[in-house]
Design an enzyme around this catalytic site. Structure first.
Site, PDB file in Angstrom:
ATOM      1  N   VAL A  64      -1.059  13.214  -7.585  1.00 42.58           N
ATOM      2  CA  VAL A  64       0.047  12.693  -8.348  1.00 42.58           C
ATOM      3  C   VAL A  64      -0.253  11.554  -9.406  1.00 42.58           C
ATOM      4  O   VAL A  64       0.294  11.294 -10.570  1.00 42.58           O
ATOM      5  CB  VAL A  64       1.238  12.054  -7.344  1.00 42.58           C
ATOM      6  CG1 VAL A  64       2.427  11.413  -8.268  1.00 42.58           C
ATOM      7  CG2 VAL A  64       1.795  13.214  -6.531  1.00 42.58           C
ATOM      8  N   SER A 142       5.809  -2.717  -0.102  1.00 44.00           N
ATOM      9  CA  SER A 142       5.286  -2.888   1.175  1.00 44.00           C
ATOM     10  C   SER A 142       5.557  -4.321   1.243  1.00 44.00           C
ATOM     11  O   SER A 142       5.482  -5.154   0.338  1.00 44.00           O
ATOM     12  CB  SER A 142       3.880  -2.564   1.425  1.00 44.00           C
ATOM     13  OG  SER A 142       3.218  -3.307   2.598  1.00 44.00           O
ATOM     14  N   TYR A 156      -4.787  -3.353  -1.777  1.00 45.45           N
ATOM     15  CA  TYR A 156      -3.502  -2.617  -1.380  1.00 45.45           C
ATOM     16  C   TYR A 156      -2.245  -3.890  -1.891  1.00 45.45           C
ATOM     17  O   TYR A 156      -1.395  -3.324  -2.475  1.00 45.45           O
ATOM     18  CB  TYR A 156      -3.579  -2.378   0.396  1.00 45.45           C
ATOM     19  CG  TYR A 156      -2.360  -1.873   0.692  1.00 45.45           C
ATOM     20  CD1 TYR A 156      -2.112  -0.448   0.591  1.00 45.45           C
ATOM     21  CD2 TYR A 156      -1.413  -2.740   1.425  1.00 45.45           C
ATOM     22  CE1 TYR A 156      -0.731   0.106   0.990  1.00 45.45           C
ATOM     23  CE2 TYR A 156      -0.209  -2.349   1.950  1.00 45.45           C
ATOM     24  CZ  TYR A 156       0.017  -0.904   1.594  1.00 45.45           C
ATOM     25  OH  TYR A 156       1.340  -0.307   2.332  1.00 45.45           O
ATOM     26  N   ALA A 157      -2.377  -4.925  -1.284  1.00 44.01           N
ATOM     27  CA  ALA A 157      -1.194  -5.854  -1.724  1.00 44.01           C
ATOM     28  C   ALA A 157      -1.040  -6.064  -3.199  1.00 44.01           C
ATOM     29  O   ALA A 157       0.033  -6.067  -3.586  1.00 44.01           O
ATOM     30  CB  ALA A 157      -1.509  -7.206  -1.054  1.00 44.01           C
ATOM     31  N   ILE A 189       5.479  -0.215  10.325  1.00 44.92           N
ATOM     32  CA  ILE A 189       6.199   1.267  10.842  1.00 44.92           C
ATOM     33  C   ILE A 189       5.047   1.920  11.859  1.00 44.92           C
ATOM     34  O   ILE A 189       4.097   2.196  11.539  1.00 44.92           O
ATOM     35  CB  ILE A 189       6.515   2.104   9.724  1.00 44.92           C
ATOM     36  CG1 ILE A 189       7.284   1.241   8.479  1.00 44.92           C
ATOM     37  CG2 ILE A 189       7.361   3.359  10.125  1.00 44.92           C
ATOM     38  CD1 ILE A 189       8.795   0.598   8.904  1.00 44.92           C
TER      39      ILE A 189
HETATM   40  N1  LIG Z   1       3.351   2.977   7.584  1.00 46.59           N
HETATM   41  C1  LIG Z   1       3.448   1.610   7.392  1.00 46.59           C
HETATM   42  O1  LIG Z   1       3.570   0.785   8.459  1.00 46.59           O
HETATM   43  C2  LIG Z   1       4.026   1.275   5.941  1.00 46.59           C
HETATM   44  C3  LIG Z   1       4.154  -0.116   5.682  1.00 46.59           C
HETATM   45  C4  LIG Z   1       4.559  -0.547   4.408  1.00 46.59           C
HETATM   46  C5  LIG Z   1       4.313   0.376   3.309  1.00 46.59           C
HETATM   47  N2  LIG Z   1       4.223   1.608   3.757  1.00 46.59           N
HETATM   48  C6  LIG Z   1       4.015   2.735   2.444  1.00 46.59           C
HETATM   49  O2  LIG Z   1       4.948   3.793   2.943  1.00 46.59           O
HETATM   50  C7  LIG Z   1       4.513   5.151   2.370  1.00 46.59           C
HETATM   51  C8  LIG Z   1       4.047   6.216   3.449  1.00 46.59           C
HETATM   52  O3  LIG Z   1       3.199   5.687   4.378  1.00 46.59           O
HETATM   53  P1  LIG Z   1       2.859   6.522   5.570  1.00 46.59           P
HETATM   54  O4  LIG Z   1       2.540   5.547   6.853  1.00 46.59           O
HETATM   55  O5  LIG Z   1       3.717   7.433   5.707  1.00 46.59           O
HETATM   56  O6  LIG Z   1       1.473   6.829   5.196  1.00 46.59           O
HETATM   57  P2  LIG Z   1       0.610   8.383   5.099  1.00 46.59           P
HETATM   58  O7  LIG Z   1      -0.836   8.248   5.018  1.00 46.59           O
HETATM   59  O8  LIG Z   1       1.113   9.046   6.617  1.00 46.59           O
HETATM   60  O9  LIG Z   1       1.269   9.133   4.221  1.00 46.59           O
HETATM   61  C9  LIG Z   1       1.109   8.847   2.558  1.00 46.59           C
HETATM   62  C10 LIG Z   1       0.770  10.112   1.885  1.00 46.59           C
HETATM   63  O10 LIG Z   1       0.601   9.913   0.441  1.00 46.59           O
HETATM   64  C11 LIG Z   1      -0.425  10.816   0.246  1.00 46.59           C
HETATM   65  N3  LIG Z   1      -1.137  10.552  -1.126  1.00 46.59           N
HETATM   66  C12 LIG Z   1      -1.878   9.469  -1.187  1.00 46.59           C
HETATM   67  N4  LIG Z   1      -2.569   9.392  -2.400  1.00 46.59           N
HETATM   68  C13 LIG Z   1      -1.736  10.249  -3.165  1.00 46.59           C
HETATM   69  C14 LIG Z   1      -2.129  10.991  -4.531  1.00 46.59           C
HETATM   70  N5  LIG Z   1      -3.083  10.442  -5.262  1.00 46.59           N
HETATM   71  N6  LIG Z   1      -1.377  12.141  -4.733  1.00 46.59           N
HETATM   72  C15 LIG Z   1      -0.576  12.616  -4.079  1.00 46.59           C
HETATM   73  N7  LIG Z   1      -0.334  12.175  -2.636  1.00 46.59           N
HETATM   74  C16 LIG Z   1      -1.173  11.153  -2.221  1.00 46.59           C
HETATM   75  C17 LIG Z   1      -1.294  10.983   1.426  1.00 46.59           C
HETATM   76  O11 LIG Z   1      -2.187  12.271   1.219  1.00 46.59           O
HETATM   77  C18 LIG Z   1      -0.359  10.802   2.381  1.00 46.59           C
HETATM   78  O12 LIG Z   1       0.112  12.012   3.028  1.00 46.59           O
HETATM   79  C19 LIG Z   1       3.015   4.442   1.540  1.00 46.59           C
HETATM   80  O13 LIG Z   1       3.277   4.144   0.249  1.00 46.59           O
HETATM   81  C20 LIG Z   1       2.569   3.265   2.367  1.00 46.59           C
HETATM   82  O14 LIG Z   1       1.909   2.309   1.591  1.00 46.59           O
HETATM   83  C21 LIG Z   1       3.856   2.106   4.872  1.00 46.59           C
END
Ligand SMILES: NC(=O)c1ccc[n+]([C@@H]2O[C@H](COP(=O)([O-])OP(=O)(O)OC[C@H]3O[C@@H](n4cnc5c(N)ncnc54)[C@H](O)[C@@H]3O)[C@@H](O)[C@H]2O)c1
Length: 248
Positions: A64, A142, A156-157, A189
């Site tokens: 993306v 986040s 990341y931050a 999460i």
């Molecule tokens: N899990 C947590 O505790 C948490 C906390 C704060 C923020 N977040 C944010 O929530 C969102 C989802 O987190 P998650 O835990 O489900 O992570 P995850 O890794 O399970 O899912 C993220 C998805 O994004 C996809 N992705 C990454 N780069 C991409 C790109 N260039 N093009 C297309 N797809 C891409 C990955 O393939 C993956 O399937 C993320 O943005 C993460 O930063 C998560």
């Protein structure tokens, strides 16, 4: 059925939060879903499972962060989608990285996965949303982007802080023309990334919340549905904190 009749595009849809978000968007009545994720993420299989024979779901495996690829995918699915009413930018990537020991490739990956994905996807859908004179965009921030990362992940931050600044700035530009732009900011999460952490780190993250537990993907997905729907029609440029009060 808060999203009845709506066409929704989701990035990062094969991930833990992305899949649950897609599920709740369907439950809220979304009529057509285009799910996207990186090649080899398995997003086609996710779409097949969710489709279950009766939902209108398409999927595309693309990076993306590449705007040309994303524009092409939208063009390919224009007849399927009709309008684009909602864009949900779940795509992201997180890793513990000691900043001093890190290198340019790692910073590039963090910025690309977390910030460029949101910028590229917004840029790709906005011409159509602005022509329609309506739309709702939900970006993923986040707590790290609001308060700094508790565990080492400074790039990341920085990327997530960028998502917040981008969301607010874009809202100023496009909301007077009918498109709302908000961000959701998850706390810890219970997803595979956190499941891989030590018991001590998980317990510490849960203890930092005021509700005494880790969040679930469903906690985030319901916030996304709210921001996507007209129930939040007076919100734009906002950051919805869904973190159990962990950083109060
Ligand atoms: N899990 C947590 O505790 C948490 C906390 C704060 C923020 N977040 C944010 O929530 C969102 C989802 O987190 P998650 O835990 O489900 O992570 P995850 O890794 O399970 O899912 C993220 C998805 O994004 C996809 N992705 C990454 N780069 C991409 C790109 N260039 N093009 C297309 N797809 C891409 C990955 O393939 C993956 O399937 C993320 O943005 C993460 O930063 C998560």
């Amino acid at each position: 059925m808060r999203l009845q009749g709506r066409s929704v595009v989701v990035t990062g849809a094969a991930g833990a939060i992305g899949q649950e978000t897609a599920r709740q968007l369907l439950k809220a009545g979304a009529s057509r879903l285009l799910l996207t994720d990186l090649p080899r993420s398995g997003v086609d299989a996710v779409a097949e499972t969710l489709r279950d024979g009766h939902f209108e779901i398409a999927s595309a495996e693309i990076d993306v962060a590449d705007p040309a690829a994303f524009v092409d995918v939208l063009a390919e699915h224009q007849a399927f989608l009709g309008s684009i009413d909602v864009l949900v930018n779940v795509a992201g990537y997180w890793q513990i990285i000691d900043f001093v020991a890190s290198d340019a490739d790692q910073w590039d990956l963090m910025i690309r996965a977390n910030l460029l994905t949101a910028i590229s996807a917004c840029h790709s859908v906005l011409p159509q949303m602005l022509t329609q004179g309506r739309g709702s965009i939900v970006n993923f921030a986040s707590t790290a982007g609001e308060y700094g990362s508790i565990r080492p992940s400074a790039a990341y931050a920085a990327a997530k802080g960028g998502v917040i600044a981008f969301t607010k700035s874009l809202a100023r530009e496009v909301s007077p023309r009918g498109v709302r732009v908000n961000a959701i900011s998850p706390g810890p999460i219970d997803t595979p990334a956190l499941k891989a952490a030590s018991d001590e780190a998980r317990a510490g993250a849960a203890a930092r919340t005021l509700v005494g537990r880790l969040g679930l993907p469903a906690d985030i997905a319901s916030g996304v549905v709210y921001l996507a729907s007209d129930e939040s029609s007076f919100m734009t440029g906002a950051v919805l904190a869904v973190n159990g009060g962990s950083l109060l």
